[in-house]
Design an enzyme around this catalytic site. Structure first.
Site, mmCIF file in Angstrom:
data_model
loop_
_atom_site.group_PDB
_atom_site.id
_atom_site.type_symbol
_atom_site.label_atom_id
_atom_site.label_comp_id
_atom_site.label_asym_id
_atom_site.label_seq_id
_atom_site.Cartn_x
_atom_site.Cartn_y
_atom_site.Cartn_z
ATOM 1 N N ARG A 108 0.881 -1.183 0.000
ATOM 2 C CA ARG A 108 0.000 0.000 0.000
ATOM 3 C C ARG A 108 0.909 1.221 0.000
ATOM 4 O O ARG A 108 1.683 1.417 0.931
ATOM 5 C CB ARG A 108 -0.910 0.016 1.228
ATOM 6 C CG ARG A 108 -1.551 1.382 1.454
ATOM 7 C CD ARG A 108 -2.631 1.398 2.484
ATOM 8 N NE ARG A 108 -3.793 0.685 2.014
ATOM 9 C CZ ARG A 108 -5.001 0.781 2.587
ATOM 10 N NH1 ARG A 108 -5.184 1.568 3.632
ATOM 11 N NH2 ARG A 108 -6.025 0.111 2.108
ATOM 12 N N HIS A 135 -7.474 0.714 -6.245
ATOM 13 C CA HIS A 135 -7.659 -0.121 -5.027
ATOM 14 C C HIS A 135 -8.320 -1.434 -5.471
ATOM 15 O O HIS A 135 -9.475 -1.704 -5.173
ATOM 16 C CB HIS A 135 -8.521 0.637 -4.023
ATOM 17 C CG HIS A 135 -8.455 0.088 -2.619
ATOM 18 N ND1 HIS A 135 -7.696 -1.011 -2.274
ATOM 19 C CD2 HIS A 135 -9.065 0.500 -1.475
ATOM 20 C CE1 HIS A 135 -7.846 -1.236 -0.973
ATOM 21 N NE2 HIS A 135 -8.660 -0.346 -0.461
ATOM 22 N N GLN A 138 -10.152 -3.901 -3.051
ATOM 23 C CA GLN A 138 -11.469 -3.384 -2.655
ATOM 24 C C GLN A 138 -12.509 -3.720 -3.723
ATOM 25 O O GLN A 138 -13.625 -4.143 -3.410
ATOM 26 C CB GLN A 138 -11.379 -1.862 -2.457
ATOM 27 C CG GLN A 138 -12.665 -1.246 -1.965
ATOM 28 C CD GLN A 138 -13.034 -1.747 -0.576
ATOM 29 O OE1 GLN A 138 -12.218 -1.691 0.334
ATOM 30 N NE2 GLN A 138 -14.250 -2.246 -0.406
ATOM 31 N N ASP A 222 -17.356 7.014 -1.195
ATOM 32 C CA ASP A 222 -16.080 6.874 -0.487
ATOM 33 C C ASP A 222 -15.766 8.228 0.140
ATOM 34 O O ASP A 222 -16.420 9.232 -0.166
ATOM 35 C CB ASP A 222 -14.983 6.445 -1.486
ATOM 36 C CG ASP A 222 -13.612 6.238 -0.824
ATOM 37 O OD1 ASP A 222 -13.558 6.050 0.409
ATOM 38 O OD2 ASP A 222 -12.584 6.278 -1.545
ATOM 39 N N CYS A 262 -16.336 1.749 0.947
ATOM 40 C CA CYS A 262 -15.156 0.924 1.235
ATOM 41 C C CYS A 262 -14.656 1.090 2.663
ATOM 42 O O CYS A 262 -13.923 0.232 3.146
ATOM 43 C CB CYS A 262 -14.048 1.237 0.241
ATOM 44 S SG CYS A 262 -13.482 2.932 0.355
ATOM 45 N N ARG A 290 -13.499 -8.441 2.244
ATOM 46 C CA ARG A 290 -12.086 -8.215 1.945
ATOM 47 C C ARG A 290 -11.278 -9.448 2.354
ATOM 48 O O ARG A 290 -10.363 -9.875 1.634
ATOM 49 C CB ARG A 290 -11.563 -6.977 2.707
ATOM 50 C CG ARG A 290 -12.097 -5.641 2.238
ATOM 51 C CD ARG A 290 -11.560 -5.253 0.879
ATOM 52 N NE ARG A 290 -10.108 -5.214 0.854
ATOM 53 C CZ ARG A 290 -9.372 -4.175 1.263
ATOM 54 N NH1 ARG A 290 -9.951 -3.078 1.683
ATOM 55 N NH2 ARG A 290 -8.054 -4.219 1.196
HETATM 56 N N1 CP Z 1 -11.132 -0.040 2.658
HETATM 57 C C1 CP Z 1 -9.865 -0.086 3.103
HETATM 58 O O1 CP Z 1 -8.940 -0.342 2.349
HETATM 59 O O2 CP Z 1 -9.712 0.160 4.424
HETATM 60 P P1 CP Z 1 -8.316 0.380 5.197
HETATM 61 O O3 CP Z 1 -7.763 1.712 4.744
HETATM 62 O O4 CP Z 1 -8.706 0.391 6.647
HETATM 63 O O5 CP Z 1 -7.385 -0.728 4.865
HETATM 64 N N1 NVA Z 2 -9.991 6.785 -1.223
HETATM 65 C C1 NVA Z 2 -9.560 6.369 0.087
HETATM 66 C C2 NVA Z 2 -9.791 4.911 0.282
HETATM 67 C C3 NVA Z 2 -9.441 4.391 1.660
HETATM 68 C C4 NVA Z 2 -9.589 2.898 1.760
HETATM 69 C C5 NVA Z 2 -8.097 6.723 0.296
HETATM 70 O O1 NVA Z 2 -7.312 6.552 -0.651
HETATM 71 O O2 NVA Z 2 -7.740 7.187 1.366
#
Ligand code: CP
Ligand code: NVA
Length: 303
Positions: A108, A135, A138, A222, A262, A290
């Site tokens: 990530r 993502h 997700q 989101d 999400c 997930r």
């Molecule tokens: N939806 C999601 O990826 O959540 P986190 O940021 O908590 O991993």
């Molecule tokens: N769009 C958000 C998703 C978090 C899971 C971010 O990138 O922070």
């Protein structure tokens, strides 16, 4: 398990064919049932999976850690800042060395290009656990949840309301791959990235949230301020205020519509607490899923 997918990277939905994505969803359903029945499903005994985070996480971290353990393997949480990567060791060297210890690596981070570079240098499968652009894990959980709740994917109308961000890019890609319709309503200046949308196979873009939500089977939103955009928060709150998913917007959707998000959610910003915890919310199943899709993905790609 001979999936024909062993060794594959998962950095973008668009790199995977419909039947490959469906294979993940099928196995995810099976693993969810196995877990509910308390059946053994140690498909990756003795494997080690690295989880490299340059951004915070609740769901991704915990679902991968627990998922790998349930498959009989070991997961290692690696904070990007605590690796030599944070002191200038290259992505190439990091990926090359980690590949000697680990059987798969999830990342990530900020730039999609960094994940692609990591995958290019790694000799084990690399999974994208979120970038500024995409993502994909997700999107797998979203598709699993839609199919579970609505009993189909083909022809489902998915309406996304809010910021045209990483989550929307991957959602659009999986909708196009699996025969769902995708429409998004965003304010001017918050449209999804045209290159990402081109890769994803297109989208129906509108300005009015009610136009997007009309007759929708799935209403998705989101956060308005993604990780890394904190300095823009005040402007985003103002510009996106008319794009909240609330009861009045939900009434425009199909009667049997489900709501997805999400997470993490910000009550009263992109979604109301009433909708998030209301009868049409499938958000908590979506978060649980997930775990199941990522276990399936790992079981299929880790040699
Ligand atoms: N939806 C999601 O990826 O959540 P986190 O940021 O908590 O991993
Ligand atoms: N769009 C958000 C998703 C978090 C899971 C971010 O990138 O922070």
């Amino acid at each position: 398990m001979d999936s024909g997918l062993k060794g594959r990277h998962f950095t973008r939905i668009a790199d995977w064919a419909a039947e490959e994505l469906l294979a993940v969803l099928e196995l995810a359903d099976e693993l969810k049932r196995a877990r509910a029945r308390g059946e053994e499903h140690a498909l990756l005994p003795g494997r080690a999976v690295g989880l490299l985070f340059a951004k915070p996480s609740t769901r991704t971290r915990v679902s991968f850690e627990v998922g790998v353990a349930q498959l009989g393997g070991t997961a290692l949480y690696l904070s990007a800042n605590e690796l030599q990567l944070g002191r200038g060791e290259t992505i190439r060297d990091t990926a090359t060395v980690l590949s000697r210890y680990l059987d798969a690596i999830m990342i990530r981070t900020f730039a999609q290009a960094d994940v692609e570079e990591f995958a290019g240098a790694a000799s084990v499968p690399v999974i994208n656990g979120l970038t500024d652009s995409t993502h994909p894990c997700q999107a797998l959980a979203d598709a699993m949840t839609i199919r579970e709740r609505l009993g189909r994917l083909e022809g489902v109308r998915v309406a996304y309301v809010g910021d045209g961000n990483n989550v929307l890019h991957s959602l659009a890609a999986i909708c196009n791959r699996l025969g769902m319709e995708i429409v998004a309503a965003t304010p001017a200046g918050y449209e999804p990235d045209p290159d990402e949308i081109a890769r994803a196979g297109g989208i129906d873009l509108v300005r009015d949230p009610r136009e997007a939500a009309a007759g929708a089977d799935v209403l998705y939103t989101d956060v308005w301020t993604s990780m890394g955009q904190e300095a823009e928060r005040e402007r985003r709150l103002r510009d996106l205020a008319a794009y909240r998913v609330d009861d009045s917007l939900l009434r425009v959707a199909d009667e049997g519509a489900i709501v997805l998000h999400c997470l993490p959610a910000h009550y009263g910003e992109e979604i109301t607490e009433e909708v998030l915890y209301g009868p049409q919310s499938a958000v908590w199943d979506e978060a649980e899923n997930r775990l199941h899709v990522q276990k399936a993905l790992l079981a299929l790609i880790v040699p």
